[in-house]
Design a protein around this motif. Structure first.
Motif, PDB file in Angstrom:
ATOM      1  N   LYS A  50      72.065   6.279  41.046  1.00  0.00           N
ATOM      2  CA  LYS A  50      71.204   7.356  41.551  1.00  0.00           C
ATOM      3  C   LYS A  50      70.492   8.061  40.399  1.00  0.00           C
ATOM      4  CE  LYS A  50      71.104  10.863  45.076  1.00  0.00           C
ATOM      5  NZ  LYS A  50      71.806  11.366  46.251  1.00  0.00           N
ATOM      6  N   ASN A  51      71.207   8.315  39.307  1.00  0.00           N
ATOM      7  CA  ASN A  51      70.583   8.948  38.135  1.00  0.00           C
ATOM      8  C   ASN A  51      69.483   8.064  37.565  1.00  0.00           C
ATOM      9  OD1 ASN A  51      72.243  11.194  38.298  1.00  0.00           O
ATOM     10  ND2 ASN A  51      73.694  10.439  36.781  1.00  0.00           N
ATOM     11  N   LEU A  52      69.726   6.762  37.499  1.00  0.00           N
ATOM     12  CA  LEU A  52      68.713   5.827  37.000  1.00  0.00           C
ATOM     13  C   LEU A  52      67.482   5.848  37.891  1.00  0.00           C
ATOM     14  CD1 LEU A  52      67.828   3.526  35.061  1.00  0.00           C
ATOM     15  CD2 LEU A  52      68.899   1.944  36.684  1.00  0.00           C
ATOM     16  N   VAL A  53      67.682   5.751  39.186  1.00  0.00           N
ATOM     17  CA  VAL A  53      66.566   5.739  40.136  1.00  0.00           C
ATOM     18  C   VAL A  53      65.757   7.027  40.035  1.00  0.00           C
ATOM     19  CG1 VAL A  53      66.004   5.777  42.611  1.00  0.00           C
ATOM     20  CG2 VAL A  53      67.619   4.078  41.710  1.00  0.00           C
ATOM     21  N   ASP A  54      66.454   8.155  39.859  1.00  0.00           N
ATOM     22  CA  ASP A  54      65.765   9.446  39.737  1.00  0.00           C
ATOM     23  C   ASP A  54      64.891   9.521  38.485  1.00  0.00           C
ATOM     24  OD1 ASP A  54      66.920  10.308  42.075  1.00  0.00           O
ATOM     25  OD2 ASP A  54      68.420  11.585  41.103  1.00  0.00           O
ATOM     26  N   GLN A  55      65.151   8.672  37.491  1.00  0.00           N
ATOM     27  CA  GLN A  55      64.418   8.712  36.227  1.00  0.00           C
ATOM     28  C   GLN A  55      63.333   7.633  36.110  1.00  0.00           C
ATOM     29  OE1 GLN A  55      64.842  11.183  33.990  1.00  0.00           O
ATOM     30  NE2 GLN A  55      66.262  12.043  35.462  1.00  0.00           N
ATOM     31  N   LEU A  56      63.188   6.774  37.100  1.00  0.00           N
ATOM     32  CA  LEU A  56      62.252   5.652  36.986  1.00  0.00           C
ATOM     33  C   LEU A  56      60.808   6.091  36.753  1.00  0.00           C
ATOM     34  CD1 LEU A  56      63.618   3.125  39.642  1.00  0.00           C
ATOM     35  CD2 LEU A  56      63.918   3.082  37.150  1.00  0.00           C
ATOM     36  N   GLN A  57      60.401   7.196  37.342  1.00  0.00           N
ATOM     37  CA  GLN A  57      59.022   7.655  37.144  1.00  0.00           C
ATOM     38  C   GLN A  57      58.757   8.001  35.681  1.00  0.00           C
ATOM     39  OE1 GLN A  57      58.319  11.199  39.441  1.00  0.00           O
ATOM     40  NE2 GLN A  57      60.151  12.211  38.678  1.00  0.00           N
ATOM     41  N   TYR A  58      59.764   8.536  34.994  1.00  0.00           N
ATOM     42  CA  TYR A  58      59.606   8.886  33.578  1.00  0.00           C
ATOM     43  C   TYR A  58      59.601   7.630  32.708  1.00  0.00           C
ATOM     44  CZ  TYR A  58      60.682  13.377  35.617  1.00  0.00           C
ATOM     45  OH  TYR A  58      60.667  14.488  36.415  1.00  0.00           O
ATOM     46  N   ALA A  59      60.398   6.653  33.094  1.00  0.00           N
ATOM     47  CA  ALA A  59      60.380   5.363  32.392  1.00  0.00           C
ATOM     48  C   ALA A  59      59.009   4.717  32.552  1.00  0.00           C
ATOM     49  CB  ALA A  59      61.485   4.449  32.918  1.00  0.00           C
ATOM     50  N   ASP A  60      58.449   4.797  33.761  1.00  0.00           N
ATOM     51  CA  ASP A  60      57.115   4.238  34.004  1.00  0.00           C
ATOM     52  C   ASP A  60      56.065   4.899  33.117  1.00  0.00           C
ATOM     53  OD1 ASP A  60      58.169   2.606  35.968  1.00  0.00           O
ATOM     54  OD2 ASP A  60      57.436   3.813  37.639  1.00  0.00           O
ATOM     55  N   GLN A  61      56.150   6.216  32.981  1.00  0.00           N
ATOM     56  CA  GLN A  61      55.196   6.942  32.132  1.00  0.00           C
ATOM     57  C   GLN A  61      55.329   6.506  30.679  1.00  0.00           C
ATOM     58  OE1 GLN A  61      56.029  11.081  32.851  1.00  0.00           O
ATOM     59  NE2 GLN A  61      55.044  11.074  34.868  1.00  0.00           N
ATOM     60  N   ALA A  62      56.558   6.330  30.230  1.00  0.00           N
ATOM     61  CA  ALA A  62      56.774   5.900  28.842  1.00  0.00           C
ATOM     62  C   ALA A  62      56.206   4.508  28.616  1.00  0.00           C
ATOM     63  CB  ALA A  62      58.268   5.924  28.504  1.00  0.00           C
ATOM     64  N   LEU A  63      56.422   3.614  29.572  1.00  0.00           N
ATOM     65  CA  LEU A  63      55.878   2.257  29.458  1.00  0.00           C
ATOM     66  C   LEU A  63      54.354   2.282  29.440  1.00  0.00           C
ATOM     67  CD1 LEU A  63      58.271   0.354  31.876  1.00  0.00           C
ATOM     68  CD2 LEU A  63      58.059  -0.039  29.408  1.00  0.00           C
TER      69      LEU A  63
END
Length: 164
Positions: A50-63
């Motif tokens: 759940k913590n990982l899924v909640d952070q995916l948008q920030y990972a996308d921005q970094a990519l």
């Protein structure tokens, strides 16, 4: 005994599998060979998933911006993107001395695999209605002050036993 609820391909003989292991539901992201799981991968508790899924948008921005990204999802598991990388590394770390060190427990997802993983999030949510009851550590009542968070083995796994 391991029993599984579902298994989804993310490409390159890598799969996301929801299973029960030692009485605990987990989300496995793992490479398979000859219809058998290999050691190459990571098994996430429901809270870490759940913590990982909640952070995916920030990972996308970094990519998208070719920036580094480093987020702790719990229990020394980190999601990491290095500068100018196109891959997302989800890995267990440990702290032998003063610095966190990566272990072999983890998986580095290539762009297409990461994209497939993100597309599967709603399906995994349907298979795992238990996720609705998972409350991230930082929202729990014992974390409403700094001492509570520092004493949590999930949030502060390396130093929680040093807090008096």
């Amino acid at each position: 005994m391991t029993s599984f609820r579902c298994k989804f391909s993310i490409g390159n003989q890598r799969y996301v599998q929801v299973n029960e292991w030692k009485g605990e539901l987990r989300v496995d992201i793992r490479e398979w060979r000859d219809d058998k799981p290999t050691k190459k991968g990571i098994s996430l508790t429901l809270m870490r998933w759940k913590n990982l899924v909640d952070q995916l948008q920030y990972a996308d921005q970094a990519l998208q911006n070719k920036l580094s990204y480093w987020i702790h999802v719990g229990g020394n598991v980190y999601c990491n993107i290095t500068d100018n990388s196109v891959c997302v590394d989800i890995r267990q770390y440990w702290k032998p001395e003063q610095e966190l060190v990566p272990t072999k427990k983890g998986i580095c997802l290539r762009p297409k695999e990461y994209s497939c993983l993100k597309e599967l999030v709603p399906q995994i949510g349907k298979v795992l209605p238990e996720l609705d009851a998972v409350v991230p550590c930082y929202l729990q009542s014992d974390h409403m002050n700094q001492i509570g968070a520092l004493q949590c083995p999930e949030c502060n796994p390396n130093d929680c036993d040093k807090i008096a």
